[in-house]
Write a protein that holds these residues in place. Structure first.
Motif, PDB file in Angstrom:
ATOM      1  N   LEU A 196      13.006 -18.603   0.079  1.00  0.00           N
ATOM      2  CA  LEU A 196      11.735 -18.251  -0.553  1.00  0.00           C
ATOM      3  C   LEU A 196      11.162 -16.976   0.072  1.00  0.00           C
ATOM      4  N   PHE A 197      10.316 -16.305  -0.697  1.00  0.00           N
ATOM      5  CA  PHE A 197       9.641 -15.094  -0.224  1.00  0.00           C
ATOM      6  C   PHE A 197       8.143 -15.333  -0.129  1.00  0.00           C
ATOM      7  N   LEU A 198       7.514 -14.628   0.798  1.00  0.00           N
ATOM      8  CA  LEU A 198       6.072 -14.766   0.999  1.00  0.00           C
ATOM      9  C   LEU A 198       5.299 -14.301  -0.234  1.00  0.00           C
ATOM     10  N   PRO A 199       4.321 -15.086  -0.686  1.00  0.00           N
ATOM     11  CA  PRO A 199       3.413 -14.598  -1.734  1.00  0.00           C
ATOM     12  C   PRO A 199       2.479 -13.541  -1.120  1.00  0.00           C
ATOM     13  N   LEU A 200       2.814 -12.302  -1.311  1.00  0.00           N
ATOM     14  CA  LEU A 200       2.081 -11.209  -0.656  1.00  0.00           C
ATOM     15  C   LEU A 200       0.870 -10.812  -1.481  1.00  0.00           C
ATOM     16  N   ASP A 201      -0.314 -10.991  -0.904  1.00  0.00           N
ATOM     17  CA  ASP A 201      -1.541 -10.544  -1.554  1.00  0.00           C
ATOM     18  C   ASP A 201      -2.353  -9.710  -0.567  1.00  0.00           C
ATOM     19  N   VAL A 202      -3.572  -9.392  -0.935  1.00  0.00           N
ATOM     20  CA  VAL A 202      -4.369  -8.504  -0.083  1.00  0.00           C
ATOM     21  C   VAL A 202      -4.626  -9.147   1.279  1.00  0.00           C
ATOM     22  N   HIS A 203      -4.809 -10.465   1.310  1.00  0.00           N
ATOM     23  CA  HIS A 203      -5.108 -11.152   2.576  1.00  0.00           C
ATOM     24  C   HIS A 203      -3.884 -11.225   3.480  1.00  0.00           C
ATOM     25  N   THR A 204      -2.773 -11.738   2.940  1.00  0.00           N
ATOM     26  CA  THR A 204      -1.569 -11.871   3.762  1.00  0.00           C
ATOM     27  C   THR A 204      -1.026 -10.502   4.153  1.00  0.00           C
ATOM     28  N   GLY A 205      -1.188  -9.515   3.265  1.00  0.00           N
ATOM     29  CA  GLY A 205      -0.736  -8.164   3.576  1.00  0.00           C
ATOM     30  C   GLY A 205      -1.534  -7.543   4.707  1.00  0.00           C
ATOM     31  N   ASN A 206      -2.851  -7.632   4.630  1.00  0.00           N
ATOM     32  CA  ASN A 206      -3.696  -7.043   5.669  1.00  0.00           C
ATOM     33  C   ASN A 206      -3.472  -7.707   7.027  1.00  0.00           C
ATOM     34  N   VAL A 207      -3.390  -9.038   7.030  1.00  0.00           N
ATOM     35  CA  VAL A 207      -3.159  -9.753   8.288  1.00  0.00           C
ATOM     36  C   VAL A 207      -1.761  -9.430   8.827  1.00  0.00           C
ATOM     37  N   GLY A 208      -0.787  -9.389   7.938  1.00  0.00           N
ATOM     38  CA  GLY A 208       0.575  -9.061   8.350  1.00  0.00           C
ATOM     39  C   GLY A 208       0.670  -7.698   9.002  1.00  0.00           C
ATOM     40  N   ARG A 209      -0.061  -6.737   8.465  1.00  0.00           N
ATOM     41  CA  ARG A 209      -0.044  -5.389   9.048  1.00  0.00           C
ATOM     42  C   ARG A 209      -0.737  -5.386  10.413  1.00  0.00           C
ATOM     43  N   LYS A 210      -1.833  -6.095  10.532  1.00  0.00           N
ATOM     44  CA  LYS A 210      -2.542  -6.146  11.811  1.00  0.00           C
ATOM     45  C   LYS A 210      -1.699  -6.803  12.903  1.00  0.00           C
ATOM     46  N   LEU A 211      -0.846  -7.748  12.497  1.00  0.00           N
ATOM     47  CA  LEU A 211      -0.009  -8.459  13.459  1.00  0.00           C
ATOM     48  C   LEU A 211       1.334  -7.784  13.698  1.00  0.00           C
ATOM     49  N   GLY A 212       1.587  -6.671  12.994  1.00  0.00           N
ATOM     50  CA  GLY A 212       2.838  -5.953  13.174  1.00  0.00           C
ATOM     51  C   GLY A 212       4.014  -6.556  12.426  1.00  0.00           C
ATOM     52  N   LEU A 213       3.736  -7.450  11.479  1.00  0.00           N
ATOM     53  CA  LEU A 213       4.792  -8.061  10.672  1.00  0.00           C
ATOM     54  C   LEU A 213       5.152  -7.219   9.464  1.00  0.00           C
ATOM     55  N   LEU A 214       4.306  -6.267   9.145  1.00  0.00           N
ATOM     56  CA  LEU A 214       4.500  -5.433   7.959  1.00  0.00           C
ATOM     57  C   LEU A 214       4.069  -4.007   8.277  1.00  0.00           C
ATOM     58  N   THR A 215       4.990  -3.073   8.089  1.00  0.00           N
ATOM     59  CA  THR A 215       4.677  -1.668   8.330  1.00  0.00           C
ATOM     60  C   THR A 215       4.474  -0.909   7.027  1.00  0.00           C
ATOM     61  N   ARG A 216       5.052  -1.409   5.938  1.00  0.00           N
ATOM     62  CA  ARG A 216       4.961  -0.715   4.656  1.00  0.00           C
ATOM     63  C   ARG A 216       3.521  -0.763   4.123  1.00  0.00           C
ATOM     64  N   LYS A 217       3.021   0.373   3.667  1.00  0.00           N
ATOM     65  CA  LYS A 217       1.638   0.446   3.205  1.00  0.00           C
ATOM     66  C   LYS A 217       1.457  -0.147   1.812  1.00  0.00           C
ATOM     67  N   GLN A 218       2.454   0.047   0.932  1.00  0.00           N
ATOM     68  CA  GLN A 218       2.364  -0.511  -0.406  1.00  0.00           C
ATOM     69  C   GLN A 218       2.647  -2.008  -0.374  1.00  0.00           C
ATOM     70  N   SER A 219       1.928  -2.745  -1.205  1.00  0.00           N
ATOM     71  CA  SER A 219       2.195  -4.183  -1.315  1.00  0.00           C
ATOM     72  C   SER A 219       3.125  -4.413  -2.502  1.00  0.00           C
TER      73      SER A 219
END
Length: 255
Positions: A196-219
């Motif tokens: 399965l893949f993460l349901p990426l939305d504005v909340h999970t994306g923003n938190v993921g970036r703050k935690l270093g789990l996501l570097t890509r700027k586009q969702s």
């Protein structure tokens, strides 16, 4: 955070939010009202399809759809006539209008009559392509086999054009993922939770970036792949369980 600390942090938040209390304010509340497999699938799909915007509005409109279907989604789907669908003409959720809604009902009926149901379609795509991305792409292809308005295509994400497919990934989490908490349903056995893949939305994306789990700027889909790959390093068998942690941090804790 270093790797071990981050995993412990996410595990703690997953444990906090993956509970029955989560259901009360989430669109998964709608399919939770049903016990028949087909009712859960259909109610879940329609609820997930309009799951963008304010959650109270999503839940209110999803409840309205169930009322239109006489609280029997599968029976309504299979036995509805053209006249029965007129009630949906007044439905509107943001850019999802009555015409879109009527096509969704017709297409779901087509899938159950000609493709043995939603589970069979997603599972066939998954087995053909070997991954969930293929399952989503194949489902979209089948969903739009009946005649439809071009405008309605925007309401089913196209992963082949790099859409993040947040709502479909959320729906798949509901249907596939299974644990002792009984928040997700775990109804579908032909797709593995590890894929399965993460349901990426504005909340999970923003938190993921703050935690270093996501570097890509586009969702977009590459971002979905990146953050899910990183979450698999914490739990390779159930990476999307951390959806609860990331979403809870974003929406409840304003992380």
């Amino acid at each position: 955070m270093i790797f071990a600390d981050l995993k412990d942090f996410l595990e703690e938040k997953y444990d906090l939010y993956n509970r029955e209390s989560f259901i009360e304010s989430d669109p998964i509340l709608i399919p939770k009202q049903f016990s028949r497999k087909e009712d859960i699938e259909i109610a879940g799909f329609l609820s997930a399809s309009i799951a963008w915007g304010q959650r109270p509005t999503i839940i209110r409109n999803a409840k309205r759809l169930m009322e239109f279907m006489n609280q029997q989604p599968y029976e309504f789907l299979m036995n509805s006539t053209k006249a029965d669908l007129d009630v949906f003409r007044e439905f509107k959720h943001r850019t999802f209008n009555g015409d879109d809604c009527i096509f969704f009902i017709k297409s779901l009926k087509y899938i159950y009559q000609n493709h043995a149901g939603l589970e069979r379609v997603f599972t066939k795509g998954y087995k053909k392509g070997g991954d969930v991305k293929s399952a989503i792409a194949y489902f979209r292809e089948v969903f739009f086999e009946p005649e439809h308005l071009v405008r309605t295509q925007k309401h089913i994400s196209n992963v082949l054009k790099k859409s993040s497919a947040k709502r479909i990934n959320m729906y798949l989490r509901w249907m596939v993922r299974d644990d002792e908490r009984d928040v997700d349903f775990g109804l579908w056995k032909g797709i593995e939770s590890k894929d399965l893949f993460l349901p990426l939305d504005v909340h999970t994306g923003n938190v993921g970036r703050k935690l270093g789990l996501l570097t890509r700027k586009q969702s977009d889909w590459p971002a979905v792949e990146e953050i899910t790959m990183n979450l698999r390093s914490f739990d390779p068998n159930d990476p999307v369980k951390y959806d609860y942690a990331l979403f809870g941090l974003g929406i409840f804790e304003k992380f």
